[in-house]
Write a protein that holds these residues in place. Structure first.
Motif, PDB file in Angstrom:
ATOM      1  N   VAL A   9       0.952  -1.142  -0.099  1.00 13.26           N
ATOM      2  CA  VAL A   9       0.186  -0.138   0.390  1.00 13.26           C
ATOM      3  C   VAL A   9       0.775   1.525  -0.147  1.00 13.26           C
ATOM      4  N   THR A  10       1.886   0.728   0.176  1.00 13.84           N
ATOM      5  CA  THR A  10       3.358   2.036  -0.037  1.00 13.84           C
ATOM      6  C   THR A  10       2.806   3.245  -0.819  1.00 13.84           C
ATOM      7  N   HIS A 164      12.400 -23.239  -8.544  1.00 18.74           N
ATOM      8  CA  HIS A 164      12.269 -21.906  -8.477  1.00 18.74           C
ATOM      9  C   HIS A 164      12.256 -20.875  -6.823  1.00 18.74           C
ATOM     10  N   LEU A 165      12.396 -19.980  -6.535  1.00 14.80           N
ATOM     11  CA  LEU A 165      12.508 -19.249  -5.660  1.00 14.80           C
ATOM     12  C   LEU A 165      11.413 -17.922  -5.709  1.00 14.80           C
ATOM     13  N   ASP A 166      10.089 -17.621  -4.913  1.00 16.60           N
ATOM     14  CA  ASP A 166       9.472 -16.387  -4.913  1.00 16.60           C
ATOM     15  C   ASP A 166       9.763 -15.624  -4.129  1.00 16.60           C
ATOM     16  N   GLY A 167      10.998 -14.658  -4.313  1.00 16.72           N
ATOM     17  CA  GLY A 167      11.520 -13.777  -3.217  1.00 16.72           C
ATOM     18  C   GLY A 167      10.583 -12.749  -3.722  1.00 16.72           C
ATOM     19  N   ALA A 168       9.411 -12.768  -3.618  1.00 14.28           N
ATOM     20  CA  ALA A 168       8.391 -11.282  -3.136  1.00 14.28           C
ATOM     21  C   ALA A 168       9.170 -10.365  -2.362  1.00 14.28           C
ATOM     22  N   ARG A 169       9.845 -11.389  -1.171  1.00 12.70           N
ATOM     23  CA  ARG A 169      10.123 -10.216   0.353  1.00 12.70           C
ATOM     24  C   ARG A 169      11.874 -10.653   0.401  1.00 12.70           C
ATOM     25  N   ILE A 170      12.329 -11.082  -0.293  1.00 18.69           N
ATOM     26  CA  ILE A 170      14.139 -11.541  -0.168  1.00 18.69           C
ATOM     27  C   ILE A 170      14.711 -10.522   0.143  1.00 18.69           C
ATOM     28  N   SER A 196       7.206  -3.817  -5.251  1.00 20.52           N
ATOM     29  CA  SER A 196       6.100  -2.890  -4.760  1.00 20.52           C
ATOM     30  C   SER A 196       5.355  -3.419  -3.494  1.00 20.52           C
ATOM     31  N   LYS A 197       6.877  -4.191  -2.999  1.00 20.21           N
ATOM     32  CA  LYS A 197       6.267  -5.010  -0.679  1.00 20.21           C
ATOM     33  C   LYS A 197       7.106  -3.623  -0.129  1.00 20.21           C
TER      34      LYS A 197
END
Length: 334
Positions: A9-10, A164-170, A196-197
């Motif tokens: 939401v930033t 595969h690594l989902d590193g959305a907030r890596i 965007s996080k």
């Protein structure tokens, strides 16, 4: 309004917007947006991979990865609560005819190797082909250590699986682990990184892997409508975030720990100690979660309603906001 619903939401800062407005632009589908090309090269270097590709979202990045790694009838093994299975509209199955094999996620956010091994299919015409292991870091705010990925690589090599690594907030994970990005990437075949996080851009993710993998992923990106033109506007925001928003993630983690410490003493609340920027608060049956969310909203605090609250700290939440929120929430339930 203090918004704890997510770190998505930033709002971009004035400095980020200024950087975007001054971006040198071209047409990315033709491959001639210099800002996009520079960002992709930068991410390739940071991850230690050969290539990278900018995409619109984390969902699109993971979808491109799954479809580039797997063929129709292949299977990917994934956590029951991981985004690539539960929260991305079943895209791999719907658009790629790829079969998900979900398994239980452990308390620390990882998958147990014995659980993975138990669902790997033998080479038999009756079964989908076990092709890919899809991991996540962080998962629900849990930080998965480097040693796990080393073991996952060894396990996957033994069983002929890609990773595969989902590193959305890596970068939240890396902040706690105090290691560089390529330290984890050396153990996986691809990584999706969402900007965007925690990194605070308006949109955008980057997918990284080998040259051959990214070439295939570009075709998938085009197929699903992800080819954009003057994408340098977003790439510049990502570039700004890499320079300015990684080191400050420790502030979000500190704020999460502060919020947890201020709430955990109340007998009607069960607070999980945060590992990164997410505070989970279970409400007792004496508290109406829906009413509490409405009451908090009236005090300029926005949360997702329910008997379990996920309070996410981010760049637009200050220490003063944390203290005000804790004081307000406690006053509403006393």
């Amino acid at each position: 309004m203090i918004d704890f619903r997510s770190d998505t939401v930033t709002k971009p800062s004035k400095e980020m917007l200024d950087a975007m407005l001054n971006a040198e632009l071209g047409d990315d589908v033709y491959g001639d947006d210099p800002t996009v090309n520079a960002l992709e090269n930068r991410l390739a270097v940071l991850t230690g991979f050969e290539a990278a590709m900018i995409v619109n979202s984390g969902t699109q990045s993971n979808l491109c990865a799954l479809l580039a790694h797997c063929e129709r009838g292949d299977e990917y093994i994934v956590g029951q609560g991981y985004h690539t299975y539960l929260y991305e509209a079943g895209g791999a199955a719907v658009l790629g005819s790829i079969v998900p094999q979900p398994i239980q996620v452990q308390a620390g956010g990882e998958l147990a190797f014995e659980d993975i091994e138990a669902v790997i299919k033998e080479d038999d015409a009756h079964f989908a082909k076990s092709k890919l292991l899809s991991l996540e870091n962080t998962h629900c705010g849990k930080v998965i250590p480097l040693e796990y990925f080393k073991q996952a690589r060894e396990f996957s090599n033994k069983h002929n699986l890609l990773v595969h690594l989902d590193g959305a907030r890596i970068f939240n994970a890396l902040t706690e682990l105090e290691i560089p990005l390529d330290a984890i990437c050396q153990y996986v075949d691809s990584i999706s990184i969402c900007f965007s996080k925690g990194l605070g851009t308006p949109m955008g993710s980057v997918l990284c892997g080998s040259k051959a993998f990214i070439a295939k992923a570009r075709r998938v990106r085009k197929m699903v409508g992800g080819g954009t033109r003057q994408a340098g506007l977003i790439a510049k925001a990502m570039d700004f975030a890499l320079d300015n928003h990684i080191s400050r993630l420790k502030d979000d983690h500190s704020n999460a720990r502060l919020l947890a410490s201020l709430l955990k003493s109340h007998p009607e609340l069960t607070v999980t100690e945060p590992e990164s920027n997410m505070v989970y608060v279970a409400l007792s049956d004496n508290i109406d979660g829906q009413k509490l969310a409405k009451d908090l909203y009236q005090q300029s605090i926005k949360v997702s309603a329910g008997q379990s609250l996920r309070l996410v700290t981010h760049i637009n939440v200050s220490k003063d906001d944390i203290e005000y929120t804790a004081k307000t929430l406690l006053s509403l339930i006393d």
